[in-house]
Write an enzyme that holds these catalytic residues in place. Structure first.
Site, PDB file in Angstrom:
ATOM      1  N   LYS A 180      41.469  28.407  45.520  1.00  0.00           N
ATOM      2  CA  LYS A 180      41.569  26.934  45.601  1.00  0.00           C
ATOM      3  C   LYS A 180      42.898  26.517  46.243  1.00  0.00           C
ATOM      4  O   LYS A 180      42.912  25.732  47.191  1.00  0.00           O
ATOM      5  CB  LYS A 180      41.454  26.297  44.194  1.00  0.00           C
ATOM      6  CG  LYS A 180      40.175  26.653  43.459  1.00  0.00           C
ATOM      7  CD  LYS A 180      40.069  25.905  42.145  1.00  0.00           C
ATOM      8  CE  LYS A 180      41.132  26.289  41.122  1.00  0.00           C
ATOM      9  NZ  LYS A 180      40.979  27.645  40.564  1.00  0.00           N
TER      10      LYS A 180
ATOM     11  N   ARG B 179      38.732  20.132  35.161  1.00  0.00           N
ATOM     12  CA  ARG B 179      38.493  21.457  34.584  1.00  0.00           C
ATOM     13  C   ARG B 179      37.698  21.371  33.291  1.00  0.00           C
ATOM     14  O   ARG B 179      37.436  22.404  32.678  1.00  0.00           O
ATOM     15  CB  ARG B 179      39.826  22.137  34.307  1.00  0.00           C
ATOM     16  CG  ARG B 179      40.192  23.228  35.319  1.00  0.00           C
ATOM     17  CD  ARG B 179      41.576  23.728  34.984  1.00  0.00           C
ATOM     18  NE  ARG B 179      41.854  25.049  35.459  1.00  0.00           N
ATOM     19  CZ  ARG B 179      42.584  25.329  36.537  1.00  0.00           C
ATOM     20  NH1 ARG B 179      43.052  24.367  37.298  1.00  0.00           N
ATOM     21  NH2 ARG B 179      42.849  26.571  36.856  1.00  0.00           N
TER      22      ARG B 179
ATOM     23  N   ARG C  25      49.030  38.849  42.902  1.00  0.00           N
ATOM     24  CA  ARG C  25      49.944  37.705  43.046  1.00  0.00           C
ATOM     25  C   ARG C  25      51.067  37.792  42.008  1.00  0.00           C
ATOM     26  O   ARG C  25      52.202  37.443  42.284  1.00  0.00           O
ATOM     27  CB  ARG C  25      49.185  36.381  42.894  1.00  0.00           C
ATOM     28  CG  ARG C  25      50.101  35.186  43.112  1.00  0.00           C
ATOM     29  CD  ARG C  25      49.352  33.884  43.229  1.00  0.00           C
ATOM     30  NE  ARG C  25      48.709  33.502  41.982  1.00  0.00           N
ATOM     31  CZ  ARG C  25      47.934  32.440  41.828  1.00  0.00           C
ATOM     32  NH1 ARG C  25      47.691  31.656  42.862  1.00  0.00           N
ATOM     33  NH2 ARG C  25      47.398  32.146  40.670  1.00  0.00           N
TER      34      ARG C  25
ATOM     35  N   ARG D 124      55.014  33.869  38.464  1.00  0.00           N
ATOM     36  CA  ARG D 124      54.255  33.015  37.535  1.00  0.00           C
ATOM     37  C   ARG D 124      53.949  33.784  36.261  1.00  0.00           C
ATOM     38  O   ARG D 124      53.340  34.845  36.307  1.00  0.00           O
ATOM     39  CB  ARG D 124      52.952  32.543  38.200  1.00  0.00           C
ATOM     40  CG  ARG D 124      53.115  31.248  38.953  1.00  0.00           C
ATOM     41  CD  ARG D 124      51.846  30.829  39.637  1.00  0.00           C
ATOM     42  NE  ARG D 124      50.718  30.644  38.728  1.00  0.00           N
ATOM     43  CZ  ARG D 124      49.569  30.087  39.086  1.00  0.00           C
ATOM     44  NH1 ARG D 124      49.421  29.649  40.326  1.00  0.00           N
ATOM     45  NH2 ARG D 124      48.589  29.961  38.224  1.00  0.00           N
TER      46      ARG D 124
ATOM     47  N   ARG E 263      42.338  33.314  30.949  1.00  0.00           N
ATOM     48  CA  ARG E 263      42.086  32.191  31.874  1.00  0.00           C
ATOM     49  C   ARG E 263      40.642  32.216  32.360  1.00  0.00           C
ATOM     50  O   ARG E 263      40.021  31.165  32.515  1.00  0.00           O
ATOM     51  CB  ARG E 263      43.051  32.277  33.067  1.00  0.00           C
ATOM     52  CG  ARG E 263      44.460  31.844  32.691  1.00  0.00           C
ATOM     53  CD  ARG E 263      45.490  32.406  33.634  1.00  0.00           C
ATOM     54  NE  ARG E 263      45.392  31.889  34.981  1.00  0.00           N
ATOM     55  CZ  ARG E 263      46.051  32.415  36.021  1.00  0.00           C
ATOM     56  NH1 ARG E 263      46.840  33.457  35.858  1.00  0.00           N
ATOM     57  NH2 ARG E 263      45.927  31.894  37.214  1.00  0.00           N
TER      58      ARG E 263
HETATM   59  P1  B4P Z   1      44.288  30.983  44.479  1.00  0.00           P
HETATM   60  O1  B4P Z   1      42.905  31.383  44.164  1.00  0.00           O
HETATM   61  O2  B4P Z   1      44.515  30.113  45.647  1.00  0.00           O
HETATM   62  O3  B4P Z   1      44.784  30.394  43.132  1.00  0.00           O
HETATM   63  P2  B4P Z   1      44.125  29.205  42.323  1.00  0.00           P
HETATM   64  O4  B4P Z   1      42.630  29.270  42.288  1.00  0.00           O
HETATM   65  O5  B4P Z   1      44.688  27.963  42.877  1.00  0.00           O
HETATM   66  O6  B4P Z   1      44.698  29.624  40.896  1.00  0.00           O
HETATM   67  P3  B4P Z   1      44.618  29.043  39.447  1.00  0.00           P
HETATM   68  O7  B4P Z   1      43.313  28.358  39.221  1.00  0.00           O
HETATM   69  O8  B4P Z   1      44.921  30.154  38.545  1.00  0.00           O
HETATM   70  O9  B4P Z   1      45.852  28.096  39.341  1.00  0.00           O
HETATM   71  P4  B4P Z   1      46.110  26.618  38.851  1.00  0.00           P
HETATM   72  O10 B4P Z   1      47.455  26.348  39.380  1.00  0.00           O
HETATM   73  O11 B4P Z   1      45.027  25.669  39.233  1.00  0.00           O
HETATM   74  O12 B4P Z   1      45.123  32.289  44.713  1.00  0.00           O
HETATM   75  C1  B4P Z   1      45.037  33.448  43.952  1.00  0.00           C
HETATM   76  C2  B4P Z   1      45.513  34.663  44.749  1.00  0.00           C
HETATM   77  O13 B4P Z   1      44.424  35.122  45.553  1.00  0.00           O
HETATM   78  C3  B4P Z   1      46.656  34.401  45.716  1.00  0.00           C
HETATM   79  O14 B4P Z   1      47.577  35.435  45.625  1.00  0.00           O
HETATM   80  C4  B4P Z   1      46.003  34.378  47.096  1.00  0.00           C
HETATM   81  O15 B4P Z   1      46.859  34.830  48.108  1.00  0.00           O
HETATM   82  C5  B4P Z   1      44.842  35.329  46.893  1.00  0.00           C
HETATM   83  N1  B4P Z   1      43.710  35.013  47.752  1.00  0.00           N
HETATM   84  C6  B4P Z   1      43.205  33.783  48.015  1.00  0.00           C
HETATM   85  N2  B4P Z   1      42.148  33.873  48.853  1.00  0.00           N
HETATM   86  C7  B4P Z   1      41.966  35.228  49.094  1.00  0.00           C
HETATM   87  C8  B4P Z   1      41.030  35.975  49.871  1.00  0.00           C
HETATM   88  N3  B4P Z   1      40.057  35.378  50.566  1.00  0.00           N
HETATM   89  N4  B4P Z   1      41.127  37.312  49.864  1.00  0.00           N
HETATM   90  C9  B4P Z   1      42.107  37.955  49.163  1.00  0.00           C
HETATM   91  N5  B4P Z   1      43.041  37.291  48.426  1.00  0.00           N
HETATM   92  C10 B4P Z   1      42.971  35.951  48.394  1.00  0.00           C
HETATM   93  O16 B4P Z   1      46.128  26.675  37.249  1.00  0.00           O
HETATM   94  C11 B4P Z   1      47.124  27.333  36.493  1.00  0.00           C
HETATM   95  C12 B4P Z   1      47.072  26.906  35.014  1.00  0.00           C
HETATM   96  O17 B4P Z   1      47.427  25.493  34.885  1.00  0.00           O
HETATM   97  C13 B4P Z   1      45.706  26.982  34.321  1.00  0.00           C
HETATM   98  O18 B4P Z   1      45.446  28.284  33.815  1.00  0.00           O
HETATM   99  C14 B4P Z   1      45.871  25.925  33.181  1.00  0.00           C
HETATM  100  O19 B4P Z   1      46.617  26.448  32.093  1.00  0.00           O
HETATM  101  C15 B4P Z   1      46.720  24.850  33.842  1.00  0.00           C
HETATM  102  N6  B4P Z   1      45.887  23.757  34.414  1.00  0.00           N
HETATM  103  C16 B4P Z   1      45.818  23.438  35.744  1.00  0.00           C
HETATM  104  N7  B4P Z   1      44.981  22.400  35.934  1.00  0.00           N
HETATM  105  C17 B4P Z   1      44.487  22.053  34.711  1.00  0.00           C
HETATM  106  C18 B4P Z   1      43.549  21.074  34.264  1.00  0.00           C
HETATM  107  N8  B4P Z   1      42.940  20.245  35.122  1.00  0.00           N
HETATM  108  N9  B4P Z   1      43.268  21.006  32.936  1.00  0.00           N
HETATM  109  C19 B4P Z   1      43.876  21.827  32.060  1.00  0.00           C
HETATM  110  N10 B4P Z   1      44.771  22.781  32.416  1.00  0.00           N
HETATM  111  C20 B4P Z   1      45.077  22.914  33.732  1.00  0.00           C
END
Ligand code: B4P
Length: 192
Positions: free
Chosen positions: A14, A89, A128, A134, A146
């Protein structure tokens, strides 16, 4: 306005794809994860509260994130549209978002949902965690927690938008460029 939700489990891409999508379409990026991490870095009381949940891999309470999104919508009145990343979420967050947008005579155009296997998610997040600093990425138990939060609380958000025919599943495995092209194809069908 064109308002888009980029949906998927933790590690599905995302944040990665959002950066590219906002550059192409000029949307305002609203990532609740980024907003929460900024609160933590600034050591605000909201950040301290959120950190306890995030470090355990738990979702932060609805009222906290809904309040943050409500302020962010008010702070950005003249944008081309919003890209919601990591929000909503829970079904309660989805209903709250609909109400907030309704007040502005706006709605969600589409939810693009990234489909990635659990094995791949864990692999990406562990990788990551080696460099991101993180605290929720460097422990496999927290990563699994998670994913369980996603399955038990977040997956139902897609069902919420399915009732309005707004969900499009997109293959989330492949190169970042390939997945970006699949997402753009879906957006181009809908954007004016
Ligand atoms: P991404 O996949 O981009 O990470 P994300 O989905 O944004 O992560 P996440 O959901 O955990 O984080 P968020 O900040 O929203 O990247 C992951 C890795 O994969 C990276 O290293 C990237 O380089 C790699 N990658 C991506 N695409 C790839 C591909 N095609 N091939 C290979 N590698 C690839 O949430 C963090 C925390 O915040 C949650 O756990 C929760 O505690 C809190 N939170 C956030 N929003 C919330 C909400 N609305 N309600 C309640 N809690 C919330």
């Amino acid at each position: 306005m064109f308002n888009l939700i980029l949906f998927g489990p933790p590690g599905s891409g995302k944040g990665t794809q959002s950066e590219r999508l906002i550059a192409r379409y000029g949307l305002k990026h609203l990532s609740t994860g980024d907003l929460l991490r900024s609160e933590i870095n600034r050591q605000t009381s909201l950040g301290q509260q959120a950190q306890n949940f995030m470090d355990k891999g738990r979702l932060v309470p609805d009222e906290v994130v809904i309040g943050m999104i409500s302020s962010a919508l008010d702070e950005n009145p003249n944008v081309k549209g919003f890209l919601f990343d990591g929000f909503p979420r829970t079904p309660a967050q989805a209903e709250a978002l609909d109400r907030l947008l309704e007040r502005k005579n706006e709605l969600i155009g589409v939810m693009l949902a990234l489909d990635v296997s659990e094995e791949e998610l864990v692999k990406r997040l562990i990788k990551r965690g080696e460099t991101s600093g993180r605290s929720d990425d460097n422990n496999e138990q927290v990563i699994r927690a998670r994913i369980i939060e996603y399955q038990t609380k977040t997956a139902a958000v897609a069902d919420y938008y399915r009732q309005f025919n707004k969900v499009v599943m997109v293959k989330g495995e492949g190169t970042i460029a390939e997945i970006f092209e699949l997402l753009c194809r879906e957006i181009d069908k809908r954007i004016k």
